[in-house]
Design an enzyme around this catalytic site. Structure first.
Site, PDB file in Angstrom:
ATOM      1  N   HIS A  74      -6.979   9.506  -1.654  1.00 28.18           N
ATOM      2  CA  HIS A  74      -7.759   9.230   0.066  1.00 28.18           C
ATOM      3  C   HIS A  74      -7.124  10.055   0.944  1.00 28.18           C
ATOM      4  O   HIS A  74      -7.073  10.095   2.208  1.00 28.18           O
ATOM      5  CB  HIS A  74      -8.038   8.072  -0.020  1.00 28.18           C
ATOM      6  CG  HIS A  74      -6.983   6.459   0.394  1.00 28.18           C
ATOM      7  ND1 HIS A  74      -6.041   5.966  -0.582  1.00 28.18           N
ATOM      8  CD2 HIS A  74      -6.245   6.563   1.116  1.00 28.18           C
ATOM      9  CE1 HIS A  74      -5.395   5.157  -0.328  1.00 28.18           C
ATOM     10  NE2 HIS A  74      -5.331   5.341   0.583  1.00 28.18           N
ATOM     11  N   HIS A  93       0.808  -0.985   0.186  1.00 34.11           N
ATOM     12  CA  HIS A  93      -0.011   0.054   0.212  1.00 34.11           C
ATOM     13  C   HIS A  93       1.273   1.209  -0.152  1.00 34.11           C
ATOM     14  O   HIS A  93       1.822   1.635   1.177  1.00 34.11           O
ATOM     15  CB  HIS A  93      -1.073  -0.360   1.337  1.00 34.11           C
ATOM     16  CG  HIS A  93      -2.105   0.723   1.072  1.00 34.11           C
ATOM     17  ND1 HIS A  93      -3.064   1.031   0.006  1.00 34.11           N
ATOM     18  CD2 HIS A  93      -1.995   2.518   2.087  1.00 34.11           C
ATOM     19  CE1 HIS A  93      -4.038   1.826   0.746  1.00 34.11           C
ATOM     20  NE2 HIS A  93      -3.409   3.116   1.741  1.00 34.11           N
ATOM     21  N   ASP A 118      -8.588   1.712   1.527  1.00 31.57           N
ATOM     22  CA  ASP A 118      -8.074   2.599   1.919  1.00 31.57           C
ATOM     23  C   ASP A 118      -8.902   3.947   2.129  1.00 31.57           C
ATOM     24  O   ASP A 118      -8.997   4.644   2.755  1.00 31.57           O
ATOM     25  CB  ASP A 118      -6.433   2.601   2.278  1.00 31.57           C
ATOM     26  CG  ASP A 118      -6.272   3.487   3.570  1.00 31.57           C
ATOM     27  OD1 ASP A 118      -6.808   3.047   4.611  1.00 31.57           O
ATOM     28  OD2 ASP A 118      -5.250   4.147   3.277  1.00 31.57           O
ATOM     29  N   ASP A 160       0.912   5.614  -0.591  1.00 31.80           N
ATOM     30  CA  ASP A 160      -0.076   6.374  -0.168  1.00 31.80           C
ATOM     31  C   ASP A 160       1.481   7.280  -1.159  1.00 31.80           C
ATOM     32  O   ASP A 160       2.110   7.513  -0.264  1.00 31.80           O
ATOM     33  CB  ASP A 160       0.001   6.280   0.872  1.00 31.80           C
ATOM     34  CG  ASP A 160      -0.729   5.825   1.919  1.00 31.80           C
ATOM     35  OD1 ASP A 160      -1.883   5.494   1.820  1.00 31.80           O
ATOM     36  OD2 ASP A 160      -0.454   5.883   3.033  1.00 31.80           O
TER      37      ASP A 160
END
Length: 939
Positions: free
Chosen positions: A414, A30, A145, A32
């Site tokens: 997000h 993951h 997420d 970001d």
């Protein structure tokens, strides 16, 4: 519709026949695009190493697999770091199905506060790259997420051709119930209008979400994360990272196997089939894929070798492998309607509703940038079509657009537009957006200079929307204002120009006088605001000249009346004195005893609604030892909102075109500085002009901040409508959701807040009061007949996690959000709100120039105005752009070219135009506008 989806919808049930459990181990990282660290910091510290090491390690074991999600990091790696060998290996791994692109957008977009147009943009950016480079497009989502799940996203992904949708963050108590009843998988019909035509199978991750369970009983280190935790700013030179899991050895392999199998069985109990999705990874993982796979390989082999003992088999998998296994089950699944999963809470006092408003300035700039990009795309597309031999370099122009496409796509992450990032990451987003804005302004100015005869006689400089910080007006130089309408229908509206003198006249390109009004600026005593009434055809621009003049054609000079400051709480309600402010559609009554709004009358129906607006503040706790706290994500008020301002000053500016109400809110009757300002404007136009949208809106602009620490500011609008405390809000500017008030035992204020991306309204049996916004906000109805909008937040707390990542939101900015208020019957509001919302979202682009002599202004402008575009009233031109993609339109040829390493010689294809048209109305929403529409697309 794909066969996979058809299988999910099969009406012939078949027994699951669970038998031996089968775990699908999906390796992922993951990553970001922002949050705590900038993109550049993440690329250096770990992200580049993820793709380099994963690709190299996948080549070493045929059983190994991996999924790649967001495209921004991958594209940066591909363009700047990957070697030719790496690129060849990626092509091979994709063909073999061992590397799989999931979602494929530039980012994993937020679902609560993003607009659907921006969701589509970032998805298009990623998918265009993937198809051009690899000849493929993703088939599955991995939206693990975002903080809550919108009903727009499954609709968007179904329209994009996805076969299944995967989400995770939904309300904690709802997820618990769905686990117990094995309801975590269903078919989601996200759009009430598209319904079963664009439904999608949806999988909700269980309580462990997308991370591997980190707690293992035989070690105090995290489990299954053998490469440890990424280190910033520089990777350790010795390769030793913090918290590296205990290696898999002869002494630990059985303990690891027992732990993994126990978790697989726990998860299996929450689903209907024997197939278990087991995510292996978490945030910032697989930067050293060698140590990851070298430990997991023997562990999986050990479990499979003892499958009879464990009752479980395991295999490396992609997301498509898992959903293919479900497809083979041929089961019937529950149908979920268009209800979303918002808001999202993780505990009773952890409502993730604060981020709906966090970093309001960033939210405003992001939407402003998106709107400018929308205008710039259509402006450039028309230029290429009408002036194929124009002097503006098309490759340079495409670079300017691409810079803003990238920035607008990036901030949809997000932890981007949500306002949940650290200050340095916010600065990164802002810098990228502002650079892109400047680039597209330069492009639009260049196109005008190339197509307009005025280029020989002056200079052009462009700004966006209404008020520029500078002042226009030099006595010896004629000013001109160029206004572009990016919408595909005719508009009549006002643009505002800041002037340095008050006696001016405005003329169109043919020399005809144009209605205008000038008045003293509320923000700057030495500046005047010039309101120019403009009428523009779809996708066209006009030029207006502004001259120093004192004749009968001069702009109307507005008059101002100031009223004394009044104390709100001690007002005399018995002897109320009302001040009317009106146009052809509304009569607004102001209470002279309080200087607050009293009522609004809809003149068409002669119905009056009592309306009062006031600024309130929620006080929040900043000490975790004293109770729940608010932060970037969470909203946790100490109690009800309180009124901080005791006195209100009032000024009414009246003219023949514009009437403006200026309200100044003070802490007390003697305070020198105001806390809040509200500007409310209504418009009138002369006969012969179309005033349908312009007349039916009350434009409201606010000035809020800087706030005191640990305050959250709201604007509460109270009416006498019997709304039963039910609110309606939009999902991503796409469709509406009904929000009845829920009487939670705990934290009911925060848990009854919802995202408002573009629209919110309250109504009773006859009348509707609607708010339209140009940026996202949190919105709620805390009482019957009320709607309150959160405008700004300033927070600090001592939660160690927030402090470590600098996520305390000590936002000292001043925010200036704008709303359009519409009041009318429900049928009338249904007709108005969609086109009004788009008119607010895509206000005209305004550019300014100076002329040193007087050319014939109309000589060439007529060529720009030819063939005006006017779509039917229920359609919206969602996209008109030249992407620049160079792939072959023949899929077989495209794949052949990729596999043979053949690339087109040109850098961009300017013949391919991307066109999207969207129907604005739901089925049954309006008897006329909800009907299908036909458009004749002329080449």
């Amino acid at each position: 519709m794909d066969l996979l989806l058809l299988a999910f919808l099969s009406l012939v049930p078949r027994a699951a026949g669970l038998g031996e459990l089968k775990a699908f181990v999906v390796a992922h990282s993951h990553m970001d695009v922002g949050w705590v660290y900038t993109v550049q910091e993440s690329m250096h510290a770990y992200a580049a190493n993820v793709y380099t090491s994963v690709v190299e390690e996948l080549m070493k074991g045929k059983q190994r697999k991996f999924i790649a999600v967001e495209q921004e990091f991958f594209r940066l790696w591909w363009d700047t770091i990957a070697t030719d060998i790496h690129k060849q290996q990626v092509h091979q791994l994709l063909q073999e199905g061992r590397l799989e692109f999931i979602i494929g957008g530039q980012v994993m977009h937020d679902e609560a506060v993003t607009h659907i147009d921006d969701q589509i943009l970032q998805l298009t950016e990623g998918h265009g790259f993937l198809y051009e480079t690899f000849g493929m497009r993703p088939r599955f989502s991995w939206h693990v997420d975002p903080f809550g799940a919108s009903a727009t996203t499954p609709t968007l992904f179904a329209l994009a051709g996805f076969n299944a949708h995967l989400i995770s963050r939904i309300d904690y108590d709802l997820k618990d119930d769905m686990q117990k009843t094995k309801k975590l998988q269903f078919v989601w019909r996200g759009s009430p209008s598209l319904s079963e035509n664009h439904e999608i199978f949806t999988h909700v991750m269980d309580q462990y979400s997308y991370c591997t369970p980190s707690q293992i009983p035989f070690s105090n280190r995290s489990g299954f994360y053998w490469n440890g935790i990424a280190v910033f700013p520089d990777p350790p030179k010795d390769g030793v990272y913090p918290n590296m899991s205990v290696p898999v050895t002869d002494a630990t392999i059985h303990l690891y196997a027992q732990t993994m199998v126990a978790n697989i069985k726990e998860r299996a109990a929450w689903f209907r089939t024997a197939e278990v999705l087991w995510p292996w990874g978490c945030d910032k993982q697989f930067f050293n894929a060698s140590v990851q796979y070298s430990n997991m390989d023997p562990l999986l082999g050990y479990i499979n070798k003892h499958a009879d003992q464990f009752g479980v088999t395991v295999q490396y998998s992609t997301v498509s492998d898992y959903f293919q296994a479900l497809y083979n089950r041929n089961l019937t699944w529950d149908i979920r309607n268009n209800q979303d999963f918002l808001p999202y809470s993780t505990e009773p006092f952890q409502a993730w509703t604060g981020f709906y408003t966090s970093r309001s300035v960033l939210k405003g700039i992001a939407r402003r940038a998106s709107s400018l990009l929308y205008a710039g795309e259509s402006f450039f597309t028309q230029y290429v079509q009408k002036y194929p031999a124009g002097s503006v370099c098309k490759f340079w122009a495409l670079q300017q657009l691409r810079s803003l496409r990238w920035a607008v796509s990036e901030v949809q992450h997000h932890d981007g537009i949500t306002g949940t990032e650290s200050p340095k990451v916010k600065a990164m987003y802002m810098n990228h957006l502002m650079d892109g804005i400047v680039n597209v302004k330069k492009l639009m100015a260049s196109i005008i200079l190339d197509t307009d005869s005025a280029k020989k006689n002056g200079k052009l400089y462009s700004y966006v929307y209404n008020k520029d910080t500078g002042k226009r007006g030099t006595r010896n130089v004629e000013q001109y204002v160029i206004v572009y309408n990016p919408l595909a229908w005719n508009i009549t509206t006002f643009v505002v120009v800041a002037m340095s003198y008050s006696v001016v006249s405005v003329y169109d390109e043919l020399g005809h006088p144009v209605p205008a009004q000038i008045q003293s600026s509320a923000e700057s005593p030495s500046t005047y605001d010039l309101y120019i009434l403009v009428t523009l055809s779809g996708l066209s621009y006009r030029r207006y000249s502004v001259k120093l003049s004192a004749d009968k054609e001069s702009a109307f000079i507005a008059r101002s009346v100031k009223y004394g400051r009044k104390v709100i709480k001690h007002a005399d309600c018995q002897s109320r004195r009302l001040i009317p402010v009106l146009n052809d559609c509304y009569i607004m009554m102001l209470d002279q005893n309080t200087n607050l709004m009293h009522s609004i009358t809809d003149r068409k129906t002669n119905r009056t609604v009592q309306v009062t607006q006031e600024f309130l503040e929620y006080h929040v706790n900043g000490d975790v030892r004293k109770g729940p706290i608010s932060d970037n994500y969470l909203f946790a008020p100490n109690g009800s909102a309180v009124e901080e301002s005791e006195a209100v000053g009032l000024e009414v500016v009246s003219g023949n075109l514009v009437r403006e109400i200026r309200q100044y809110f003070y802490r007390n009757i003697t305070a020198q500085d105001y806390m809040y300002v509200a500007y409310s404007r209504i418009y009138s136009v002369p006969g012969g002009y179309d005033d349908k949208l312009l007349c039916h809106r009350i434009e409201q602009e606010y000035r809020v901040g800087p706030l005191e620490l640990n305050r959250e500011a709201v604007l509460r609008t109270s009416t006498n409508l019997n709304t039963k405390q039910t609110l309606n809000t939009d999902n991503n500017g796409y469709q509406m959701q009904k929000r009845p008030y829920k009487a939670y035992v705990n934290n009911k204020v925060a848990r009854n807040y919802y995202p408002m991306v573009q629209t919110a309204y309250i109504e009773d049996d006859s009348m509707r009061l609607m708010l339209l916004a140009e940026r996202s906000h949190g919105v709620s109805s805390q009482g019957n007949g009320q709607v309150e909008v959160m405008l700004h937040r300033r927070l600090w707390n001592n939660l160690e996690w927030d402090l470590n990542y600098n996520l305390t939101l000590n936002d000292t900015s001043v925010v200036r959000p704008m709303f359009w208020l519409i009041l009318g019957t429900k049928p009338a509001a249904d007709v108005l709100y969609q086109s009004s919302a788009l008119a607010l979202e895509h206000r005209p682009v305004v550019m300014y120039g100076e002329l040193t002599d007087k050319p014939k202004l109309h000589r060439e402008l007529h060529s720009v105005q030819r063939d005006p575009v006017t779509l039917p009233a229920n359609l919206h031109l969602q996209t008109l752009s030249i992407p620049g993609w160079t792939y072959s339109s023949n899929h077989t040829e495209q794949l052949h070219n990729i596999y043979k390493g053949i690339r087109k010689q040109e850098d961009a294809d300017f013949r391919r135009v991307l066109l999207r048209i969207r129907h604005m109305y739901e089925v049954g929403e309006d008897p006329v506008l909800s009907q299908p529409a036909t458009v004749n697309l002329k080449v």
